[in-house]
Each structure stands twice: as structure tokens, then as C-alpha cells.
Design a protein around this motif. Structure first.
Motif, mmCIF file in Angstrom:
data_model
loop_
_atom_site.group_PDB
_atom_site.id
_atom_site.type_symbol
_atom_site.label_atom_id
_atom_site.label_comp_id
_atom_site.label_asym_id
_atom_site.label_seq_id
_atom_site.Cartn_x
_atom_site.Cartn_y
_atom_site.Cartn_z
ATOM 1 N N UNK A 170 0.813 -1.211 0.000
ATOM 2 C CA UNK A 170 0.000 0.000 0.000
ATOM 3 C C UNK A 170 0.847 1.261 0.000
ATOM 4 N N UNK A 171 2.161 1.088 0.121
ATOM 5 C CA UNK A 171 3.129 2.195 0.105
ATOM 6 C C UNK A 171 2.933 3.165 1.260
ATOM 7 N N UNK A 172 2.335 2.653 2.369
ATOM 8 C CA UNK A 172 2.123 3.524 3.525
ATOM 9 C C UNK A 172 2.897 3.036 4.760
ATOM 10 N N UNK A 173 3.892 2.202 4.547
ATOM 11 C CA UNK A 173 4.792 1.748 5.612
ATOM 12 C C UNK A 173 6.131 1.412 4.965
ATOM 13 N N UNK A 174 7.204 1.663 5.714
ATOM 14 C CA UNK A 174 8.549 1.445 5.191
ATOM 15 C C UNK A 174 9.257 0.381 6.018
ATOM 16 N N UNK A 175 9.930 -0.528 5.332
ATOM 17 C CA UNK A 175 10.753 -1.544 5.983
ATOM 18 C C UNK A 175 12.213 -1.167 5.760
ATOM 19 N N UNK A 176 12.968 -1.065 6.863
ATOM 20 C CA UNK A 176 14.371 -0.675 6.786
ATOM 21 C C UNK A 176 15.222 -1.832 7.302
ATOM 22 N N UNK A 177 15.996 -2.447 6.433
ATOM 23 C CA UNK A 177 16.885 -3.535 6.806
ATOM 24 C C UNK A 177 18.240 -2.935 7.153
ATOM 25 N N UNK A 178 18.717 -3.219 8.365
ATOM 26 C CA UNK A 178 19.925 -2.545 8.846
ATOM 27 C C UNK A 178 20.950 -3.515 9.414
ATOM 28 N N UNK A 179 22.152 -3.011 9.528
ATOM 29 C CA UNK A 179 23.205 -3.677 10.274
ATOM 30 C C UNK A 179 23.392 -2.856 11.547
ATOM 31 N N UNK A 180 22.892 -3.340 12.689
ATOM 32 C CA UNK A 180 22.957 -2.541 13.921
ATOM 33 C C UNK A 180 24.356 -2.482 14.518
ATOM 34 N N UNK A 181 24.702 -1.316 15.013
ATOM 35 C CA UNK A 181 25.979 -1.134 15.692
ATOM 36 C C UNK A 181 25.721 -1.007 17.193
ATOM 37 N N UNK A 182 25.073 -2.039 17.746
ATOM 38 C CA UNK A 182 24.724 -2.020 19.163
ATOM 39 C C UNK A 182 23.233 -2.188 19.356
ATOM 40 N N UNK A 183 22.768 -2.146 20.606
ATOM 41 C CA UNK A 183 21.350 -2.359 20.914
ATOM 42 C C UNK A 183 20.448 -1.339 20.236
ATOM 43 N N UNK A 184 19.260 -1.778 19.870
ATOM 44 C CA UNK A 184 18.290 -0.875 19.253
ATOM 45 C C UNK A 184 17.477 -0.135 20.306
ATOM 46 N N UNK A 185 17.266 -0.790 21.449
ATOM 47 C CA UNK A 185 16.412 -0.229 22.498
ATOM 48 C C UNK A 185 17.198 0.679 23.444
ATOM 49 N N UNK A 186 16.557 1.753 23.909
ATOM 50 C CA UNK A 186 17.219 2.675 24.843
ATOM 51 C C UNK A 186 17.458 2.030 26.205
ATOM 52 N N UNK A 187 16.816 0.858 26.444
ATOM 53 C CA UNK A 187 17.040 0.131 27.691
ATOM 54 C C UNK A 187 18.225 -0.824 27.600
ATOM 55 N N UNK A 188 18.903 -0.806 26.464
ATOM 56 C CA UNK A 188 20.069 -1.655 26.302
ATOM 57 C C UNK A 188 19.778 -3.017 25.713
#
Length: 220
Positions: free
Chosen positions: A78-96
Motif C-alpha cells: 500500500x506504500x504507507x509503511x517502510x521496511x528498513x533492513x539494517x546492520x545494527x551497531x549495538x542495541x536498538x532499544x534505549x534500555x540496552x
């Protein structure tokens, strides 16, 4: 390459962005992008979002260092959401935590997935697989997992054999604590081997599921 003009923003000029680990396919977070942050994400190859609470752009990892290098971007049918495939450089969450989706709200029924002490053991394995995959790519100094990958398959196989022998010894000694410890070591080294051979844990679990689903007469 994503066609920015095709993205359908909502009435507030935002589009939900689902961020997923490119290696493990684990969903890391759900955030929102406006046109500017979407363009910055494409141009810098790192994730930029729009903070609805602060009303401003934010660059993921700008202060923590836990940036996310963009490997690929897609939008849905529907082109109303984006999927971003990434290589994380550490935790994604602010809680670690590696992923923002670490709070368990509902688990499967006991006959579907066994849970122990409020956690799903398959989740632990998934998180471990994610860390191992990251070590295989980043190879941080001082990491034992890095050492195994640098030494190669022969070293990994040797460790699998050694840990299997330790499991046997612990079982023969009837030492419960030692057995659980050694089995954990064996599982870790087997998962390193799977990564080295480019075999996903899900593939192994699928085989177990297939065997479990067999009719009793199939075991004859």
C-alpha cells in the motif's frame, strides 16, 4: 532503491518505519519518518526518524553510538509503511536490549512452545544467534566469538567436539550443575558453527518441528 515520491504519508506527514536486522531478520524497532528523515536515511545510509514526542528529527545512535547502517529499504504493497533492513551497531532499544520488542505480553500455549520462568527459550536462542551474526561481520577485538571465526571452521569443530565430550563427562558424573553449564557451552559452539556454515537456526528448528509432527506410526 526506494521511490520516495511513491511513499504515502499520513495526515501528519509521517510514515511508520519498521527496522529489521538484515542478518537475523529480527524486528528491532518501530519508529516514524517524515519526508526529511526519510531523505536523510537514504542519503546517509543510517536511520533518521521523526520524534513525535519531541517534535524534531533524531539520528539513531547520535549520542549512544548505537547507529544502524541501512542495507536495504522497501515499502509495503500500500506504500504507507517502510521496511528498513539494517546492520545494527549495538542495541536498538534505549534500555540496552537488542530489540525494543523484548517485553513478553503473550506466549504460546504450553503444547506449542515451552516457557520457563516467564521467558521463551527460543527467544534466548534468537538473541544469541543475532549476537553471533553480528560478531561474524564486525569481528570486535577481544571477543571470543571473533577469535573462533578468525581461526576458522577447524577450530570451531574442535571446540564442538571438546564441548560434546564435556557434556558426556558431566552426565556420567551425574553433576546437574556441570551438565547444564556444559550443554550451554555446546549449544553456543554449535550455533557458531551454524553461522560459519551459513545455516539458520530456524532451519534446524523446522526439522525438529517436522519430526515432532510425524504420526506415531512413522516412528515404527
Amino acid at each position: 532503491m526506494i521511490n520516495l515520491e511513491a511513499v504515502r504519508f499520513d495526515e501528519k506527514g509521517l510514515v511508520p518505519a519498521i527496522v529489521q536486522d538484515a542478518s537475523t531478520k529480527e524486528v528491532l524497532t518501530l519508529a516514524y519518518m517524515n519526508g526529511e528523515s526519510l531523505v536523510k536515511t537514504v542519503e546517509t545510509r543510517e536511520t533518521w526518524f521523526w520524534s513525535r514526542s519531541r517534535g524534531e528529527l533524531w539520528h539513531k545512535g547520535a549520542t549512544s553510538g548505537n547507529t544502524q547502517r541501512v542495507v536495504e529499504m522497501r515499502y509495503d504493497c500500500d506504500q504507507d509503511a517502510v521496511l528498513v533492513l539494517v546492520k545494527p551497531n549495538g542495541p536498538a532499544c534505549h534500555k540496552g536490549e537488542d530489540t525494543c520488542f523484548h517485553e513478553v505480553v503473550l506466549t504460546a500455549k504450553s503444547h506449542e512452545v515451552a516457557t520457563f520462568g516467564g521467558f521463551d527459550p527460543t527467544s534466548i536462542l534468537s538473541r544469541l544467534e543475532s549476537v553471533i551474526a553480528s560478531r561474524a561481520v564486525d569481528k570486535p577485538d577481544g571477543s571470543y566469538t571473533t577469535y573462533l571465526f578468525e581461526e576458522g571452521v577447524d577450530k570451531i569443530l574442535k571446540k564442538v567436539g571438546e564441548e560434546a565430550a564435556e557434556v558426556i563427562i558431566a552426565a556420567k558424573n551425574r553433576d546437574r550443575g556441570e551438565l547444564t553449564w556444559e550443554v550451554a557451552d555446546l549449544l553456543f559452539h554449535v550455533m557458531v558453527l551454524l553461522r560459519e556454515q551459513d545455516v539458520k537456526l530456524d532451519e534446524v528448528l523446522a526439522v525438529l518441528e517436522e519430526r515432532h509432527a510425524k504420526k506415531p506410526e512413522d516412528d515404527q
